[in-house]
Write a protein that holds these residues in place. Structure first.
Motif, PDB file in Angstrom:
ATOM      1  N   GLN A 237      72.852  25.853  74.874  1.00 63.06           N
ATOM      2  CA  GLN A 237      72.755  24.565  74.192  1.00 63.06           C
ATOM      3  C   GLN A 237      71.498  24.480  73.327  1.00 63.06           C
ATOM      4  O   GLN A 237      71.534  23.945  72.213  1.00 63.06           O
ATOM      5  CB  GLN A 237      72.772  23.438  75.225  1.00 63.06           C
ATOM      6  N   ASN A 238      70.386  25.014  73.830  1.00 61.95           N
ATOM      7  CA  ASN A 238      69.147  25.004  73.045  1.00 61.95           C
ATOM      8  C   ASN A 238      69.288  25.840  71.786  1.00 61.95           C
ATOM      9  O   ASN A 238      68.838  25.442  70.700  1.00 61.95           O
ATOM     10  CB  ASN A 238      67.990  25.520  73.891  1.00 61.95           C
ATOM     11  N   LYS A 240      72.093  26.504  70.252  1.00 65.01           N
ATOM     12  CA  LYS A 240      73.023  25.822  69.371  1.00 65.01           C
ATOM     13  C   LYS A 240      72.330  24.688  68.625  1.00 65.01           C
ATOM     14  O   LYS A 240      72.537  24.481  67.423  1.00 65.01           O
ATOM     15  CB  LYS A 240      74.187  25.264  70.191  1.00 65.01           C
ATOM     16  N   THR A 241      71.462  23.951  69.316  1.00 61.58           N
ATOM     17  CA  THR A 241      70.727  22.849  68.683  1.00 61.58           C
ATOM     18  C   THR A 241      69.805  23.363  67.595  1.00 61.58           C
ATOM     19  O   THR A 241      69.699  22.778  66.505  1.00 61.58           O
ATOM     20  CB  THR A 241      69.911  22.106  69.753  1.00 61.58           C
ATOM     21  N   ARG A 242      69.138  24.493  67.852  1.00 55.05           N
ATOM     22  CA  ARG A 242      68.231  25.052  66.857  1.00 55.05           C
ATOM     23  C   ARG A 242      68.993  25.501  65.606  1.00 55.05           C
ATOM     24  O   ARG A 242      68.528  25.317  64.490  1.00 55.05           O
ATOM     25  CB  ARG A 242      67.482  26.248  67.458  1.00 55.05           C
ATOM     26  N   ARG A 243      70.164  26.081  65.810  1.00 52.98           N
ATOM     27  CA  ARG A 243      70.961  26.520  64.650  1.00 52.98           C
ATOM     28  C   ARG A 243      71.365  25.304  63.812  1.00 52.98           C
ATOM     29  O   ARG A 243      71.343  25.357  62.573  1.00 52.98           O
ATOM     30  CB  ARG A 243      72.206  27.250  65.134  1.00 52.98           C
ATOM     31  N   GLU A 244      71.761  24.221  64.476  1.00 50.82           N
ATOM     32  CA  GLU A 244      72.158  23.012  63.738  1.00 50.82           C
ATOM     33  C   GLU A 244      70.983  22.426  62.965  1.00 50.82           C
ATOM     34  O   GLU A 244      71.145  21.929  61.841  1.00 50.82           O
ATOM     35  CB  GLU A 244      72.721  21.976  64.717  1.00 50.82           C
ATOM     36  N   GLN A 245      69.788  22.496  63.557  1.00 54.52           N
ATOM     37  CA  GLN A 245      68.609  21.959  62.864  1.00 54.52           C
ATOM     38  C   GLN A 245      68.263  22.797  61.668  1.00 54.52           C
ATOM     39  O   GLN A 245      67.816  22.279  60.636  1.00 54.52           O
ATOM     40  CB  GLN A 245      67.429  21.914  63.843  1.00 54.52           C
TER      41      GLN A 245
END
Length: 246
Positions: A237-238, A240-245
């Motif tokens: 999840q971390n 995935k969040t970094r990729r979205e940012q």
């Protein structure tokens, strides 16, 4: 031992068929098993029809050539694959550090050849003095009672560290460590290739990231058993969040 084994196998291949058949026939007679005529046609079992359909060979040809000789040829080939000439030379050189019987197998010339297998650790300039280093080492070992009852290379290594002589004979100790590491490195490589046969399938048939990821988790399963599922989910999840940012 390797050469003797290969010679014995070759002698069995060339001259051992008759004695082997005598033992087989004796065994079959003891347990009331019918002995087939060697001149008769070999009957292929039904479950193997698809492999040998149409082949007409005698029982003698099948059991002697396709079974007896084939098995011995496989054993000889396996020995050649596992112990090529360079490996045989390496094993002989390694044995020269064996401390048994007060270093009875010690051979300076072969140990110098062994050191040449490691040019990064034993450069040409260092090899000039290595002959004298080995001479000083063997004189010291044979005079020191603490080394008289050693049996293995690992015992020699531990005794050198225990007595502080690993620093005095640092070049020889380095060579000894390399010799002890070699079987471990070889086994590790074989373990990886063995693991590849288990992990590889139609979906993972190329050497990509997915293949390497699966290999790591398969080979280091003891390590990954200590990783909880929650840690993996949180890590994913971390990421995935970094990729979205980004």
């Amino acid at each position: 031992m390797l050469d003797v084994t290969k010679i014995n196998l070759q002698e069995i291949r060339d001259e051992g068929w008759d004695s082997h058949m005598e033992k087989v026939i004796s065994f079959m007679a003891k347990y009331d098993i019918e002995v087939p005529s060697m001149e008769g046609k070999y009957v292929i079992p039904k479950r193997r029809l698809f492999r040998g359909k149409g082949l007409q060979v005698s029982n003698l040809h099948h059991f002697r050539v396709e079974v007896f000789l084939s098995v011995i040829d496989l054993q000889l080939q396996e020995l050649d694959n596992r112990f090529p000439e360079i490996s045989k030379d390496l094993l002989v050189c390694m044995s020269c550090l064996n401390p048994t019987n007060r270093f009875a197998l010690f051979d300076k010339a072969k140990l110098i050849e062994l050191a040449k297998f490691y040019p990064n650790e034993f450069s040409s300039s260092k090899m000039i003095f290595f002959n004298h280093t080995l001479q000083n080492f063997i004189v010291g070992m044979r005079k020191d009672e603490r080394f008289w009852n050693l049996k293995t290379l690992s015992e020699l290594s531990m005794k050198l560290v225990e007595t502080g002589l690993s620093k005095t004979h640092d070049r020889v100790y380095l060579l000894l460590k390399l010799v002890l590491l070699l079987p471990v490195a070889t086994a590790s490589v074989e373990r990886v290739f063995s693991g590849m046969t288990q992990v590889k399938d139609k979906l993972r048939n190329s050497m990509g990231d997915q293949m390497f990821d699966c290999l790591i988790t398969y080979l280091e399963n003891d390590l990954f058993l200590n990783v909880s599922m929650n840690d993996i989910v949180n890590r994913y999840q971390n990421m995935k969040t970094r990729r979205e940012q980004l």
